[in-house]
Scaffold this motif. Structure first.
Motif, PDB file in Angstrom:
ATOM      1  N   TYR A 139       0.807  -1.219   0.000  1.00 15.80           N
ATOM      2  CA  TYR A 139       0.000   0.000   0.000  1.00 15.80           C
ATOM      3  C   TYR A 139       0.843   1.274   0.000  1.00 15.80           C
ATOM      4  O   TYR A 139       0.402   2.319  -0.450  1.00 15.80           O
ATOM      5  N   PHE A 140       2.060   1.184   0.544  1.00 16.96           N
ATOM      6  CA  PHE A 140       2.888   2.370   0.730  1.00 16.96           C
ATOM      7  C   PHE A 140       4.188   2.257  -0.056  1.00 16.96           C
ATOM      8  O   PHE A 140       4.708   1.164  -0.272  1.00 16.96           O
ATOM      9  N   SER A 175       9.141   8.000  -0.215  1.00 10.60           N
ATOM     10  CA  SER A 175       9.397   9.157  -1.068  1.00 10.60           C
ATOM     11  C   SER A 175      10.834   9.057  -1.586  1.00 10.60           C
ATOM     12  O   SER A 175      11.632   8.275  -1.092  1.00 10.60           O
ATOM     13  N   LYS A 221       7.868   5.685  -6.478  1.00 11.56           N
ATOM     14  CA  LYS A 221       6.485   5.549  -6.934  1.00 11.56           C
ATOM     15  C   LYS A 221       6.441   4.874  -8.307  1.00 11.56           C
ATOM     16  O   LYS A 221       5.700   3.910  -8.511  1.00 11.56           O
ATOM     17  N   GLN A 273      -0.337   3.196  -3.382  1.00 13.46           N
ATOM     18  CA  GLN A 273      -0.960   4.495  -3.591  1.00 13.46           C
ATOM     19  C   GLN A 273      -0.503   5.582  -2.614  1.00 13.46           C
ATOM     20  O   GLN A 273      -0.721   6.752  -2.866  1.00 13.46           O
ATOM     21  N   PHE A 274       0.094   5.206  -1.498  1.00 12.73           N
ATOM     22  CA  PHE A 274       0.372   6.174  -0.438  1.00 12.73           C
ATOM     23  C   PHE A 274       1.867   6.300  -0.156  1.00 12.73           C
ATOM     24  O   PHE A 274       2.568   5.294  -0.095  1.00 12.73           O
ATOM     25  N   VAL A 275       2.301   7.527   0.046  1.00 11.73           N
ATOM     26  CA  VAL A 275       3.701   7.781   0.406  1.00 11.73           C
ATOM     27  C   VAL A 275       3.891   7.441   1.879  1.00 11.73           C
ATOM     28  O   VAL A 275       3.088   7.861   2.721  1.00 11.73           O
ATOM     29  N   SER A 329       5.261   8.445   4.771  1.00 12.74           N
ATOM     30  CA  SER A 329       5.790   9.704   5.284  1.00 12.74           C
ATOM     31  C   SER A 329       6.712   9.478   6.475  1.00 12.74           C
ATOM     32  O   SER A 329       6.482   8.590   7.301  1.00 12.74           O
ATOM     33  N   TRP A 373       5.127   9.471   9.887  1.00 15.90           N
ATOM     34  CA  TRP A 373       4.506   8.232  10.329  1.00 15.90           C
ATOM     35  C   TRP A 373       5.530   7.306  10.973  1.00 15.90           C
ATOM     36  O   TRP A 373       5.207   6.506  11.822  1.00 15.90           O
TER      37      TRP A 373
END
Length: 83
Positions: A11-12, A15, A53, A69-71, A73, A76
């Protein structure tokens, strides 16, 4: 492990970007170094930069799976650092 994680449903993605090199270029460089009898040295091979990505998206497309779909971060991850 990266490919398995994408296949299983990642999902992640982090960056930033990564430098990738075609395995054929690595093999060619290895053979050239061997032929020139260059041993016990280290070399850095560079192909081209790609964002994480796009990297994970390409893997997902090859497996016909959804891309992450999600960075992931840093904010987190910081709470995990203080555990």
């Amino acid at each position: 492990l990266l490919f398995k994680n994408v296949y299983d449903g990642l999902y992640f993605y982090p960056s930033g970007s990564i430098n990738i090199v075609d395995v054929r270029d690595v093999a060619k460089a290895s053979l050239l170094l061997y032929e020139k009898k260059i041993f016990n040295q280290r070399f850095i091979l560079s192909g081209h930069m790609i964002t994480y990505k796009d990297f994970f998206k390409a893997i997902a497309q090859a497996f016909d799976r959804p891309a992450p779909q999600f960075v992931a971060s840093v904010k987190w991850l910081l709470p995990l650092y203080y555990l």
